[in-house]
Motif scaffolding. Sequence first.
Motif, PDB file in Angstrom:
ATOM      1  N   ILE A   1       0.833  -1.211   0.000  1.00 23.98           N
ATOM      2  CA  ILE A   1       0.000   0.000   0.000  1.00 23.98           C
ATOM      3  C   ILE A   1       0.863   1.253   0.000  1.00 23.98           C
ATOM      4  O   ILE A   1       0.567   2.234  -0.694  1.00 23.98           O
ATOM      5  CB  ILE A   1      -0.974  -0.011   1.203  1.00 23.98           C
ATOM      6  CG1 ILE A   1      -1.983  -1.159   1.069  1.00 23.98           C
ATOM      7  CG2 ILE A   1      -1.690   1.328   1.349  1.00 23.98           C
ATOM      8  CD1 ILE A   1      -2.932  -1.062  -0.119  1.00 23.98           C
ATOM      9  N   ASP A   2       1.955   1.238   0.762  1.00 18.69           N
ATOM     10  CA  ASP A   2       2.820   2.415   0.854  1.00 18.69           C
ATOM     11  C   ASP A   2       3.440   2.780  -0.492  1.00 18.69           C
ATOM     12  O   ASP A   2       3.773   3.949  -0.736  1.00 18.69           O
ATOM     13  CB  ASP A   2       3.934   2.182   1.877  1.00 18.69           C
ATOM     14  CG  ASP A   2       3.421   2.152   3.313  1.00 18.69           C
ATOM     15  OD1 ASP A   2       2.225   2.471   3.529  1.00 18.69           O
ATOM     16  OD2 ASP A   2       4.205   1.790   4.217  1.00 18.69           O
ATOM     17  N   GLN A   3       3.618   1.783  -1.373  1.00 17.76           N
ATOM     18  CA  GLN A   3       4.178   2.069  -2.697  1.00 17.76           C
ATOM     19  C   GLN A   3       3.100   2.426  -3.717  1.00 17.76           C
ATOM     20  O   GLN A   3       3.352   3.166  -4.665  1.00 17.76           O
ATOM     21  CB  GLN A   3       4.991   0.874  -3.200  1.00 17.76           C
ATOM     22  CG  GLN A   3       6.270   0.662  -2.386  1.00 17.76           C
ATOM     23  CD  GLN A   3       7.059  -0.526  -2.865  1.00 17.76           C
ATOM     24  OE1 GLN A   3       7.734  -0.476  -3.895  1.00 17.76           O
ATOM     25  NE2 GLN A   3       6.979  -1.635  -2.137  1.00 17.76           N
ATOM     26  N   MET A   4       1.904   1.895  -3.513  1.00 19.61           N
ATOM     27  CA  MET A   4       0.809   2.182  -4.434  1.00 19.61           C
ATOM     28  C   MET A   4       0.214   3.569  -4.203  1.00 19.61           C
ATOM     29  O   MET A   4      -0.191   4.247  -5.142  1.00 19.61           O
ATOM     30  CB  MET A   4      -0.302   1.134  -4.265  1.00 19.61           C
ATOM     31  CG  MET A   4      -0.014  -0.217  -4.882  1.00 19.61           C
ATOM     32  SD  MET A   4       0.181  -0.123  -6.683  1.00 19.61           S
ATOM     33  CE  MET A   4       1.922  -0.496  -6.803  1.00 19.61           C
ATOM     34  N   VAL A   5       0.107   3.970  -2.935  1.00 21.42           N
ATOM     35  CA  VAL A   5      -0.444   5.286  -2.579  1.00 21.42           C
ATOM     36  C   VAL A   5       0.606   5.993  -1.717  1.00 21.42           C
ATOM     37  O   VAL A   5       0.759   5.683  -0.534  1.00 21.42           O
ATOM     38  CB  VAL A   5      -1.783   5.166  -1.824  1.00 21.42           C
ATOM     39  CG1 VAL A   5      -2.336   6.551  -1.493  1.00 21.42           C
ATOM     40  CG2 VAL A   5      -2.803   4.381  -2.649  1.00 21.42           C
ATOM     41  N   LEU A   6       1.302   6.925  -2.316  1.00 22.50           N
ATOM     42  CA  LEU A   6       2.359   7.644  -1.590  1.00 22.50           C
ATOM     43  C   LEU A   6       1.707   8.587  -0.585  1.00 22.50           C
ATOM     44  O   LEU A   6       0.749   9.293  -0.916  1.00 22.50           O
ATOM     45  CB  LEU A   6       3.219   8.449  -2.566  1.00 22.50           C
ATOM     46  CG  LEU A   6       3.816   7.665  -3.742  1.00 22.50           C
ATOM     47  CD1 LEU A   6       4.671   8.587  -4.609  1.00 22.50           C
ATOM     48  CD2 LEU A   6       4.629   6.467  -3.258  1.00 22.50           C
ATOM     49  N   TRP A   7       2.221   8.597   0.645  1.00 20.99           N
ATOM     50  CA  TRP A   7       1.624   9.454   1.666  1.00 20.99           C
ATOM     51  C   TRP A   7       2.709  10.117   2.492  1.00 20.99           C
ATOM     52  O   TRP A   7       3.876   9.745   2.441  1.00 20.99           O
ATOM     53  CB  TRP A   7       0.654   8.662   2.547  1.00 20.99           C
ATOM     54  CG  TRP A   7       1.250   7.436   3.236  1.00 20.99           C
ATOM     55  CD1 TRP A   7       1.283   6.162   2.747  1.00 20.99           C
ATOM     56  CD2 TRP A   7       1.889   7.391   4.509  1.00 20.99           C
ATOM     57  NE1 TRP A   7       1.903   5.325   3.639  1.00 20.99           N
ATOM     58  CE2 TRP A   7       2.274   6.047   4.734  1.00 20.99           C
ATOM     59  CE3 TRP A   7       2.166   8.363   5.497  1.00 20.99           C
ATOM     60  CZ2 TRP A   7       2.946   5.645   5.903  1.00 20.99           C
ATOM     61  CZ3 TRP A   7       2.824   7.956   6.653  1.00 20.99           C
ATOM     62  CH2 TRP A   7       3.201   6.615   6.845  1.00 20.99           C
ATOM     63  N   GLY A   8       2.289  11.106   3.263  1.00 21.60           N
ATOM     64  CA  GLY A   8       3.216  11.878   4.092  1.00 21.60           C
ATOM     65  C   GLY A   8       2.925  13.356   3.920  1.00 21.60           C
ATOM     66  O   GLY A   8       1.860  13.747   3.434  1.00 21.60           O
ATOM     67  N   SER A   9       3.893  14.189   4.328  1.00 16.99           N
ATOM     68  CA  SER A   9       3.768  15.633   4.097  1.00 16.99           C
ATOM     69  C   SER A   9       3.939  15.890   2.597  1.00 16.99           C
ATOM     70  O   SER A   9       4.392  15.013   1.849  1.00 16.99           O
ATOM     71  CB  SER A   9       4.861  16.381   4.862  1.00 16.99           C
ATOM     72  OG  SER A   9       6.138  16.061   4.299  1.00 16.99           O
ATOM     73  N   ALA A  10       3.600  17.094   2.168  1.00 13.20           N
ATOM     74  CA  ALA A  10       3.756  17.431   0.743  1.00 13.20           C
ATOM     75  C   ALA A  10       5.202  17.218   0.296  1.00 13.20           C
ATOM     76  O   ALA A  10       5.448  16.664  -0.781  1.00 13.20           O
ATOM     77  CB  ALA A  10       3.323  18.876   0.500  1.00 13.20           C
ATOM     78  N   ASP A  11       6.174  17.648   1.129  1.00 12.60           N
ATOM     79  CA  ASP A  11       7.588  17.490   0.743  1.00 12.60           C
ATOM     80  C   ASP A  11       7.986  16.025   0.662  1.00 12.60           C
ATOM     81  O   ASP A  11       8.748  15.624  -0.228  1.00 12.60           O
ATOM     82  CB  ASP A  11       8.495  18.224   1.739  1.00 12.60           C
ATOM     83  CG  ASP A  11       8.462  19.739   1.539  1.00 12.60           C
ATOM     84  OD1 ASP A  11       8.030  20.173   0.442  1.00 12.60           O
ATOM     85  OD2 ASP A  11       8.858  20.471   2.458  1.00 12.60           O
ATOM     86  N   GLN A  12       7.468  15.204   1.577  1.00 22.71           N
ATOM     87  CA  GLN A  12       7.775  13.767   1.537  1.00 22.71           C
ATOM     88  C   GLN A  12       7.206  13.118   0.275  1.00 22.71           C
ATOM     89  O   GLN A  12       7.867  12.309  -0.382  1.00 22.71           O
ATOM     90  CB  GLN A  12       7.215  13.082   2.791  1.00 22.71           C
ATOM     91  CG  GLN A  12       8.017  13.380   4.054  1.00 22.71           C
ATOM     92  CD  GLN A  12       7.307  12.884   5.318  1.00 22.71           C
ATOM     93  OE1 GLN A  12       6.077  12.918   5.410  1.00 22.71           O
ATOM     94  NE2 GLN A  12       8.082  12.437   6.286  1.00 22.71           N
ATOM     95  N   VAL A  13       5.986  13.496  -0.067  1.00 20.15           N
ATOM     96  CA  VAL A  13       5.362  12.921  -1.268  1.00 20.15           C
ATOM     97  C   VAL A  13       6.102  13.376  -2.522  1.00 20.15           C
ATOM     98  O   VAL A  13       6.351  12.577  -3.437  1.00 20.15           O
ATOM     99  CB  VAL A  13       3.861  13.283  -1.335  1.00 20.15           C
ATOM    100  CG1 VAL A  13       3.252  12.850  -2.669  1.00 20.15           C
ATOM    101  CG2 VAL A  13       3.099  12.622  -0.183  1.00 20.15           C
ATOM    102  N   LYS A  14       6.499  14.648  -2.564  1.00 17.30           N
ATOM    103  CA  LYS A  14       7.254  15.148  -3.729  1.00 17.30           C
ATOM    104  C   LYS A  14       8.558  14.368  -3.908  1.00 17.30           C
ATOM    105  O   LYS A  14       8.945  14.039  -5.036  1.00 17.30           O
ATOM    106  CB  LYS A  14       7.577  16.637  -3.561  1.00 17.30           C
ATOM    107  CG  LYS A  14       6.397  17.554  -3.800  1.00 17.30           C
ATOM    108  CD  LYS A  14       6.835  18.989  -3.591  1.00 17.30           C
ATOM    109  CE  LYS A  14       5.637  19.888  -3.368  1.00 17.30           C
ATOM    110  NZ  LYS A  14       6.017  21.255  -3.061  1.00 17.30           N
TER     111      LYS A  14
END
Length: 290
Positions: free
Chosen positions: A239-252
């Motif tokens: 799931i962590d690879q299919m839907v990237l999550w975190g703060s905006a900077d982490q996702v970027k």
Amino acid sequence: MGTMQLGRLGAWYAPDKLNGPAQIAALVKTVESLGYDTLWYPEARGYESFSVAGFMLSQTSKLKLGSSIASIYARDAFTARRGMISLNDLYGGRFILGLGVSHVPMVEGLRGHTYEKPVPAMRRYLEGIVKGDAKAAEFPVCIAALRPLMLKLAAQMAHGALPYNTIPRHTAEAAKILGPGKWLAVEQKVTIETDPLRARALGREELSRYMVLDNYRNAWLGMGFTEADLANGGSDAFIDQMVLWGSADQVKAKLKAHFDAGATHVAIQPVHPVGDTAARDAILKALADT
């Protein structure tokens, strides 16, 4: 038509999730105002692909619209070609025809067609798209491609490929198969959520419709995931690879991995609680400068 250029960043969203024309118009205007190059949208059980493209193009002036994907079982190749040409003539050359073989339940159960071997079926369809047209080399056509043979076909007969539900490792392999000068437009689901439990719950809900489709399951196993990863709604690692999550900077930072792997374009699909268009728009705004 002229050869179309594809920018670096796009968005991906299903009009079927929205409640009528006002919400669709609001979405496309938001995506355009935030500076995204292209909005990609699927064809499933709701809006017909070319009709909704015409409406979305009518609500915008610069944004490109890309079908991701229009099913090859929904209309014959001649109709798809004329639809693509018509939309580009009518709306300033802003439509990309993304084609795919869809899935057995959609093709046989919903449409009543016989699902054929994917690569030969797509090859015949692409031959029909370009047949007898002197400007065929300019047609902005891409295909949904996950496995090597379909990626090779994308390299041979289309502008590029539209991988969906993939990871940067797959992007790197796809870039090698496609070779230089081709579009590699990768869809990636994202959510701006720092709580792991909430992020993964959203991810599992979003992925549930894909977990039952053989085309995706086989592709994921080919990417190195295991049957255990695909059981019980998906492992945390999956799931962590299919839907990237975190703060905006982490996702970027995580999105950058697709570009580093050779993607020419990344289309971000905001994942959010059902009906929460404010959350959707906040994600799109936060990632617009990726």
